[in-house]
Design an enzyme around this catalytic site. Sequence first.
Site, mmCIF file in Angstrom:
data_model
loop_
_atom_site.group_PDB
_atom_site.id
_atom_site.type_symbol
_atom_site.label_atom_id
_atom_site.label_comp_id
_atom_site.label_asym_id
_atom_site.label_seq_id
_atom_site.Cartn_x
_atom_site.Cartn_y
_atom_site.Cartn_z
ATOM 1 N N HIS A 207 -1.720 12.617 -3.029
ATOM 2 C CA HIS A 207 -0.523 13.294 -3.546
ATOM 3 C C HIS A 207 -0.831 14.694 -4.106
ATOM 4 O O HIS A 207 0.108 15.446 -4.402
ATOM 5 C CB HIS A 207 0.141 12.473 -4.648
ATOM 6 C CG HIS A 207 0.771 11.200 -4.159
ATOM 7 N ND1 HIS A 207 1.712 11.186 -3.148
ATOM 8 C CD2 HIS A 207 0.575 9.899 -4.520
ATOM 9 C CE1 HIS A 207 2.076 9.918 -2.911
ATOM 10 N NE2 HIS A 207 1.397 9.131 -3.725
ATOM 11 N N ASP B 12 -1.410 4.594 3.387
ATOM 12 C CA ASP B 12 -0.874 4.291 2.051
ATOM 13 C C ASP B 12 0.651 4.206 2.166
ATOM 14 O O ASP B 12 1.258 4.916 2.964
ATOM 15 C CB ASP B 12 -1.276 5.405 1.080
ATOM 16 C CG ASP B 12 -0.945 5.086 -0.360
ATOM 17 O OD1 ASP B 12 -1.862 4.726 -1.117
ATOM 18 O OD2 ASP B 12 0.250 5.203 -0.740
ATOM 19 N N ASP C 64 -1.213 -0.339 -0.595
ATOM 20 C CA ASP C 64 0.014 -0.695 -1.303
ATOM 21 C C ASP C 64 1.185 -1.006 -0.367
ATOM 22 O O ASP C 64 2.292 -1.276 -0.846
ATOM 23 C CB ASP C 64 0.404 0.382 -2.338
ATOM 24 C CG ASP C 64 0.161 1.792 -1.856
ATOM 25 O OD1 ASP C 64 -0.127 1.973 -0.651
ATOM 26 O OD2 ASP C 64 0.255 2.729 -2.676
ATOM 27 N N HIS D 118 2.866 5.235 0.280
ATOM 28 C CA HIS D 118 3.525 6.470 -0.151
ATOM 29 C C HIS D 118 3.112 7.611 0.786
ATOM 30 O O HIS D 118 1.965 7.664 1.231
ATOM 31 C CB HIS D 118 3.119 6.824 -1.587
ATOM 32 C CG HIS D 118 3.436 5.740 -2.573
ATOM 33 N ND1 HIS D 118 2.504 4.786 -2.947
ATOM 34 C CD2 HIS D 118 4.583 5.449 -3.227
ATOM 35 C CE1 HIS D 118 3.074 3.956 -3.817
ATOM 36 N NE2 HIS D 118 4.334 4.328 -3.998
HETATM 37 ZN ZN LIG Z 1 0.424 4.692 -2.628
#
Ligand SMILES: [Zn+2]
Length: 308
Positions: free
Chosen positions: A125, A162, A245, A164
């Site tokens: 991120h 991931d 995740d 996200h």
């Molecule tokens: Zn994540």
Amino acid sequence: MVTRLYTHPIFLEHITPPGHPERPDRLRAIGRVLDDEAFAALDRAEAPEGDEATILYAHPQEFVERVRALMPDTGIARVDADTTASPKSWQAAVTAIGAANAAVDDVFRGDVANVFVAARPPGHHAEKTTSMGFCLFNTAAIAARYAQRQHQAERVAIVDWDVHHGNGTQDIFWDDPSVLYCSTHQMPLYPGTGAVSETGAGNIVNAPLAPQTGSEVFRDAFLSRILPALDNFAPDLIIISAGFDAHHRDPLAEINLTEDDFDWATGQLMQRAGRHSDNRLVSLLEGGYDLQGLAFSVAAHVGRLMKG
Ligand SMILES: [Zn+2]
């Protein structure tokens, strides 16, 4: 040829506030599962001290100094809404970068078959000039540029499964066609980026997954979008932003993968690394917040890496 595992005790000393999902116990759970006899053949190495200068491969100096200035002497400092730093966070982040860069060295030297880096904080991120989403610096992006500068890699692919979207990695390589960024991620979900229409310089492949989808949709995204993009790009190195995740047990998202899906995806990427990259493949831990789901998924992932 063996699979190498890099980790380091400093990664347990990046302390987050009570109740924060990105916590040291994640690495303890991974350590326990990889202690099993099934992983006896892993080549375990302590992550080397990182070279701070390599942070500049993906982030400007002014930003690096701004992050350094946020590091507290005691307690926990807030970096953004959900990102914090403790006194050892800087050293943990730099060591995570050191491990990722060392993993790149290892696969280019042909010392090992492939490498998994179990480090924290995560990185995907972190944008060029913004730490966010539990991430201080973008470890995967730095490692990709490290491969280009230190090992003359022309094309590096980062595959990010991931749950996200890796907005940071996308931001850093947005106009850099020498790096292919491919991501599967839940949408809508934090951080909000990752639409199919976000294509950068033609080097960004986003494959968003709807909430409550699972194995079939995930594998289809790989087969129809990501693997063809890799074949077309023919990378000299594949880096996996390996967050776990999207596992069905994870509390932060609603994608229903099982450890078998991570086993399968790992195998697919190893096949592409064999085809294009002289097997060079480096996997970096990103997210994964249910300790059991994380441990089982890492076991499946590393178990597949070890099968060579
Ligand atoms: Zn994540």
